[in-house]
Design a protein around this motif. Sequence first.
Motif, short mmCIF file in Angstrom:
data_model
loop_
_atom_site.label_atom_id
_atom_site.label_comp_id
_atom_site.label_asym_id
_atom_site.label_seq_id
_atom_site.Cartn_x
_atom_site.Cartn_y
_atom_site.Cartn_z
N MET A 35 -2.89 -10.72 -11.09
CA MET A 35 -3.68 -9.63 -10.49
C MET A 35 -5.11 -10.08 -10.21
O MET A 35 -5.70 -9.71 -9.18
CB MET A 35 -3.70 -8.42 -11.43
CG MET A 35 -2.44 -7.59 -11.41
SD MET A 35 -2.15 -6.72 -9.84
CE MET A 35 -3.41 -5.43 -9.93
N VAL A 36 -5.66 -10.90 -11.10
CA VAL A 36 -7.01 -11.42 -10.87
C VAL A 36 -7.03 -12.34 -9.65
O VAL A 36 -7.95 -12.28 -8.82
CB VAL A 36 -7.51 -12.16 -12.13
CG1 VAL A 36 -8.82 -12.89 -11.85
CG2 VAL A 36 -7.69 -11.18 -13.27
N ASN A 56 -12.70 -12.41 -16.84
CA ASN A 56 -11.64 -11.97 -15.94
C ASN A 56 -10.42 -12.88 -16.06
O ASN A 56 -10.56 -14.10 -16.05
CB ASN A 56 -12.15 -11.96 -14.49
CG ASN A 56 -11.57 -10.83 -13.67
OD1 ASN A 56 -10.67 -10.13 -14.11
ND2 ASN A 56 -12.10 -10.65 -12.46
N GLY A 57 -9.26 -12.27 -16.20
CA GLY A 57 -8.02 -13.04 -16.28
C GLY A 57 -7.77 -13.69 -17.62
O GLY A 57 -6.92 -14.57 -17.74
N MET A 86 -8.58 1.97 -8.05
CA MET A 86 -9.77 1.19 -8.36
C MET A 86 -10.25 0.38 -7.15
O MET A 86 -11.44 0.37 -6.82
CB MET A 86 -9.50 0.27 -9.54
CG MET A 86 -9.38 0.98 -10.87
SD MET A 86 -9.02 -0.19 -12.22
CE MET A 86 -9.32 0.86 -13.65
N VAL A 87 -9.33 -0.30 -6.50
CA VAL A 87 -9.70 -1.14 -5.35
C VAL A 87 -10.26 -0.26 -4.23
O VAL A 87 -11.27 -0.60 -3.58
CB VAL A 87 -8.50 -1.97 -4.87
CG1 VAL A 87 -8.78 -2.62 -3.53
CG2 VAL A 87 -8.16 -3.04 -5.91
N LYS A 88 -9.63 0.88 -4.01
CA LYS A 88 -10.12 1.81 -2.98
C LYS A 88 -11.54 2.27 -3.27
O LYS A 88 -12.35 2.45 -2.35
CB LYS A 88 -9.19 3.02 -2.91
CG LYS A 88 -9.60 4.07 -1.91
CD LYS A 88 -8.64 5.26 -1.93
CE LYS A 88 -9.12 6.36 -0.98
NZ LYS A 88 -8.21 7.54 -1.02
N ASN A 89 -11.88 2.41 -4.56
CA ASN A 89 -13.20 2.92 -4.96
C ASN A 89 -14.20 1.82 -5.30
O ASN A 89 -15.27 2.10 -5.83
CB ASN A 89 -13.04 3.86 -6.15
CG ASN A 89 -12.33 5.16 -5.76
OD1 ASN A 89 -12.33 5.54 -4.59
ND2 ASN A 89 -11.73 5.82 -6.73
N GLY A 90 -13.85 0.57 -5.02
CA GLY A 90 -14.81 -0.52 -5.18
C GLY A 90 -14.69 -1.33 -6.44
O GLY A 90 -15.50 -2.21 -6.71
N LYS A 150 -11.62 -10.38 -6.00
CA LYS A 150 -12.54 -10.29 -4.87
C LYS A 150 -12.84 -8.85 -4.47
O LYS A 150 -13.84 -8.56 -3.78
CB LYS A 150 -11.96 -11.04 -3.67
CG LYS A 150 -10.72 -10.40 -3.08
CD LYS A 150 -10.14 -11.23 -1.95
CE LYS A 150 -9.00 -10.49 -1.25
NZ LYS A 150 -7.88 -10.15 -2.17
N ASP A 151 -12.00 -7.92 -4.90
CA ASP A 151 -12.18 -6.50 -4.58
C ASP A 151 -12.84 -5.73 -5.71
O ASP A 151 -12.84 -4.49 -5.72
CB ASP A 151 -10.82 -5.87 -4.27
CG ASP A 151 -10.13 -6.54 -3.09
OD1 ASP A 151 -10.72 -6.52 -2.00
OD2 ASP A 151 -9.02 -7.09 -3.26
N GLY A 152 -13.39 -6.45 -6.69
CA GLY A 152 -14.10 -5.80 -7.79
C GLY A 152 -13.24 -5.45 -8.98
O GLY A 152 -13.69 -4.71 -9.87
#
Length: 249
Positions: free
Chosen positions: A166-167, A235-236, A126-130, A172-174
């Motif tokens: 994790m949040v 979130n979170g 997920m982070v790699k893809n935005g 910040k990475d979406g």
Amino acid sequence: MSEVAVITGGGSGLGRSAAQKLAEKGINIVVVDVNEDGGHGTVDLVKESGSDAIFIKADVSKAEEVKHYVDKAVEKYGTIDYFFNNAGISGSGKYFLESDIEEINKIVEINMLGALYGMRFVAEVMVKNGGGSIVNMSSSAGVIGQSTVVTYSATKHGIVGMTKSMVAEYAKDGLRVNAVAPGGTETPMVEKYFTDNPQMKEMAEQGIPQKRLGTPEEVAELVTFLLTSGAEYINGEVIRIDGGFTSTK
């Protein structure tokens, strides 16, 4: 291109209900379960809704099998947009000092390590893809103390901690990561627990202000909302869905 959701424990109960609800939104589903019959059954139900689906057999307590289901999901669909980190077991319902070490280890390995492994490999994609959205499965036993579920409760409290942390690291990475905390719900896992511990069902229902168990469909509605775009700024959070059971605790 259609969006893609991975659901662990997708062969029955809350996982199956969430798969069906997400499929109604046109989302393709990767069903992960150790039970092949259940997993294939969910795939059939998803396809009846008009979405695509595949089944991947995996024991989530084994890191290599978790990485395998993530790799296969990406190989098939190219990405992962949503992850319902749902697989888990409840245990025997024995008091903690009557529990054997094998049971303790099994609950921790599936509920805690399985969830951590899932987030490790899915969030990487997920982070790699935005960005992407994850819903972790906690429990009412993850927000209050409850009798006969000490090890289970430990893992579900742990789910709350991993969700929030994790949040702190990856919002910040979406990445969005939330958790749901159902009370007693009419799933095969809960039904088996009450069959093995019949005195607990009446006690459970009487302790719920709404005087009934929840349904998988009610939880699936919440999971679908938290995963998808309707909840972009949530979130979170750990959302309780328990008929008021923990409201006075």
